[in-house]
Design a protein around this motif. Sequence first.
Motif, mmCIF file in Angstrom:
data_model
loop_
_atom_site.group_PDB
_atom_site.id
_atom_site.type_symbol
_atom_site.label_atom_id
_atom_site.label_comp_id
_atom_site.label_asym_id
_atom_site.label_seq_id
_atom_site.Cartn_x
_atom_site.Cartn_y
_atom_site.Cartn_z
ATOM 1 N N HIS A 60 6.718 10.090 8.870
ATOM 2 C CA HIS A 60 6.821 8.993 7.897
ATOM 3 C C HIS A 60 5.594 8.090 8.001
ATOM 4 O O HIS A 60 5.072 7.620 6.976
ATOM 5 C CB HIS A 60 8.110 8.209 8.136
ATOM 6 C CG HIS A 60 8.390 7.175 7.106
ATOM 7 N ND1 HIS A 60 8.866 5.925 7.427
ATOM 8 C CD2 HIS A 60 8.240 7.170 5.759
ATOM 9 C CE1 HIS A 60 9.010 5.206 6.328
ATOM 10 N NE2 HIS A 60 8.627 5.945 5.301
ATOM 11 N N ALA A 61 5.114 7.842 9.219
ATOM 12 C CA ALA A 61 3.916 7.016 9.407
ATOM 13 C C ALA A 61 2.718 7.664 8.708
ATOM 14 O O ALA A 61 1.944 6.989 8.017
ATOM 15 C CB ALA A 61 3.629 6.833 10.889
ATOM 16 N N ASP A 62 2.568 8.980 8.851
ATOM 17 C CA ASP A 62 1.460 9.672 8.211
ATOM 18 C C ASP A 62 1.600 9.624 6.687
ATOM 19 O O ASP A 62 0.615 9.448 5.963
ATOM 20 C CB ASP A 62 1.366 11.115 8.693
ATOM 21 C CG ASP A 62 0.050 11.758 8.297
ATOM 22 O OD1 ASP A 62 -1.006 11.101 8.441
ATOM 23 O OD2 ASP A 62 0.079 12.921 7.843
ATOM 24 N N GLU A 63 2.830 9.729 6.212
ATOM 25 C CA GLU A 63 3.099 9.632 4.767
ATOM 26 C C GLU A 63 2.659 8.270 4.223
ATOM 27 O O GLU A 63 2.016 8.184 3.169
ATOM 28 C CB GLU A 63 4.609 9.807 4.564
ATOM 29 C CG GLU A 63 5.046 10.281 3.228
ATOM 30 C CD GLU A 63 6.554 10.514 3.251
ATOM 31 O OE1 GLU A 63 7.263 9.703 2.613
ATOM 32 O OE2 GLU A 63 7.012 11.476 3.895
ATOM 33 N N LEU A 64 2.996 7.192 4.945
ATOM 34 C CA LEU A 64 2.613 5.845 4.519
ATOM 35 C C LEU A 64 1.097 5.672 4.559
ATOM 36 O O LEU A 64 0.506 5.067 3.657
ATOM 37 C CB LEU A 64 3.276 4.792 5.405
ATOM 38 C CG LEU A 64 4.791 4.669 5.270
ATOM 39 C CD1 LEU A 64 5.345 3.708 6.302
ATOM 40 C CD2 LEU A 64 5.171 4.229 3.874
ATOM 41 N N LEU A 65 0.462 6.204 5.598
ATOM 42 C CA LEU A 65 -0.990 6.124 5.730
ATOM 43 C C LEU A 65 -1.675 6.842 4.566
ATOM 44 O O LEU A 65 -2.595 6.306 3.943
ATOM 45 C CB LEU A 65 -1.420 6.727 7.069
ATOM 46 C CG LEU A 65 -2.893 6.644 7.417
ATOM 47 C CD1 LEU A 65 -3.304 5.196 7.648
ATOM 48 C CD2 LEU A 65 -3.176 7.471 8.664
ATOM 49 N N GLN A 66 -1.192 8.042 4.252
ATOM 50 C CA GLN A 66 -1.778 8.805 3.145
ATOM 51 C C GLN A 66 -1.511 8.123 1.803
ATOM 52 O O GLN A 66 -2.345 8.190 0.895
ATOM 53 C CB GLN A 66 -1.251 10.248 3.146
ATOM 54 C CG GLN A 66 -1.598 11.035 4.398
ATOM 55 C CD GLN A 66 -3.077 11.040 4.753
ATOM 56 O OE1 GLN A 66 -3.937 11.088 3.878
ATOM 57 N NE2 GLN A 66 -3.380 10.973 6.039
ATOM 58 N N SER A 67 -0.385 7.449 1.688
ATOM 59 C CA SER A 67 -0.071 6.707 0.469
ATOM 60 C C SER A 67 -1.060 5.555 0.276
ATOM 61 O O SER A 67 -1.570 5.349 -0.846
ATOM 62 C CB SER A 67 1.359 6.171 0.541
ATOM 63 O OG SER A 67 1.610 5.294 -0.529
ATOM 64 N N ALA A 68 -1.330 4.797 1.330
ATOM 65 C CA ALA A 68 -2.306 3.700 1.254
ATOM 66 C C ALA A 68 -3.689 4.255 0.921
ATOM 67 O O ALA A 68 -4.419 3.700 0.086
ATOM 68 C CB ALA A 68 -2.339 2.919 2.566
ATOM 69 N N PHE A 69 -4.040 5.368 1.555
ATOM 70 C CA PHE A 69 -5.327 6.013 1.282
ATOM 71 C C PHE A 69 -5.435 6.404 -0.193
ATOM 72 O O PHE A 69 -6.439 6.124 -0.857
ATOM 73 C CB PHE A 69 -5.479 7.247 2.176
ATOM 74 C CG PHE A 69 -6.754 7.999 1.945
ATOM 75 C CD1 PHE A 69 -7.925 7.597 2.558
ATOM 76 C CD2 PHE A 69 -6.779 9.102 1.107
ATOM 77 C CE1 PHE A 69 -9.114 8.291 2.337
ATOM 78 C CE2 PHE A 69 -7.953 9.796 0.881
ATOM 79 C CZ PHE A 69 -9.120 9.393 1.503
ATOM 80 N N GLY A 70 -4.395 7.044 -0.707
ATOM 81 C CA GLY A 70 -4.391 7.459 -2.110
ATOM 82 C C GLY A 70 -4.499 6.288 -3.057
ATOM 83 O O GLY A 70 -5.217 6.353 -4.075
ATOM 84 N N GLN A 71 -3.799 5.208 -2.742
ATOM 85 C CA GLN A 71 -3.855 4.000 -3.576
ATOM 86 C C GLN A 71 -5.286 3.479 -3.658
ATOM 87 O O GLN A 71 -5.776 3.162 -4.740
ATOM 88 C CB GLN A 71 -2.922 2.924 -2.997
ATOM 89 C CG GLN A 71 -2.943 1.607 -3.724
ATOM 90 C CD GLN A 71 -2.228 1.654 -5.056
ATOM 91 O OE1 GLN A 71 -1.325 2.451 -5.264
ATOM 92 N NE2 GLN A 71 -2.640 0.807 -5.979
ATOM 93 N N LEU A 72 -5.964 3.424 -2.529
ATOM 94 C CA LEU A 72 -7.334 2.912 -2.503
ATOM 95 C C LEU A 72 -8.318 3.882 -3.153
ATOM 96 O O LEU A 72 -9.231 3.469 -3.860
ATOM 97 C CB LEU A 72 -7.753 2.618 -1.063
ATOM 98 C CG LEU A 72 -7.039 1.426 -0.441
ATOM 99 C CD1 LEU A 72 -7.129 1.477 1.070
ATOM 100 C CD2 LEU A 72 -7.615 0.129 -0.982
ATOM 101 N N ALA A 73 -8.128 5.170 -2.905
ATOM 102 C CA ALA A 73 -9.057 6.185 -3.413
ATOM 103 C C ALA A 73 -9.001 6.309 -4.939
ATOM 104 O O ALA A 73 -9.972 6.750 -5.558
ATOM 105 C CB ALA A 73 -8.768 7.536 -2.768
ATOM 106 N N THR A 74 -7.892 5.918 -5.524
ATOM 107 C CA THR A 74 -7.772 6.037 -6.981
ATOM 108 C C THR A 74 -7.968 4.701 -7.691
ATOM 109 O O THR A 74 -7.913 4.648 -8.914
ATOM 110 C CB THR A 74 -6.400 6.624 -7.374
ATOM 111 O OG1 THR A 74 -5.368 5.796 -6.849
ATOM 112 C CG2 THR A 74 -6.257 8.044 -6.863
ATOM 113 N N THR A 75 -8.195 3.636 -6.934
ATOM 114 C CA THR A 75 -8.376 2.325 -7.564
ATOM 115 C C THR A 75 -9.665 1.682 -7.054
ATOM 116 O O THR A 75 -10.744 2.019 -7.500
ATOM 117 C CB THR A 75 -7.165 1.412 -7.306
ATOM 118 O OG1 THR A 75 -6.957 1.269 -5.892
ATOM 119 C CG2 THR A 75 -5.900 1.950 -7.953
#
Length: 159
Positions: A60-75
């Motif tokens: 779950h921690a890795d999922e949240l980390l990748q989610s934050a990464f994706g948010q930044l990478a697409t914005t």
Amino acid sequence: LQVEHFAEYNQREGRQAGDDVIQLVAQSLQQWHLEYQNSVCGRHAGADFALYAPCASRGHADELLQSAFGQLATTALNQRTGLNFHLGGVFLQGDQDVLGSALSRADAALRQAQRHSHARAILYQEDRVAMLGNCCNWRCTVVLSGMDRACLQPGSGRW
């Protein structure tokens, strides 16, 4: 979270462009925070940001980390900005973790991510060599919500 070569970007593009990037990162993190309302995020210094989100497992921690990464990478930090960024994360296991040690491991994870030339988010993987340089770096840099700057007692690992 660390934006690479931000000082050079600031000098090359101008301070206003740098301020705009910082504001875009903050807006992206606010959006991420809305999805994970128990999270905490903020600017640490310069182009360094810290995020905290409670999670149930390492996966779950890795999922949240990748989610934050994706948010930044697409914005805010998409390829148009020309800025590379890295995230390092650590999964904390309740009261077993001492805050200074946890933050040092998060720094080590960031360094692990920075070994890659492209933007990357990495959950901490034990690396004894990287940890040698990070031990106790966070001792007097912890700022918690509602508290002034606080220091850990040397050697105790406790407030």
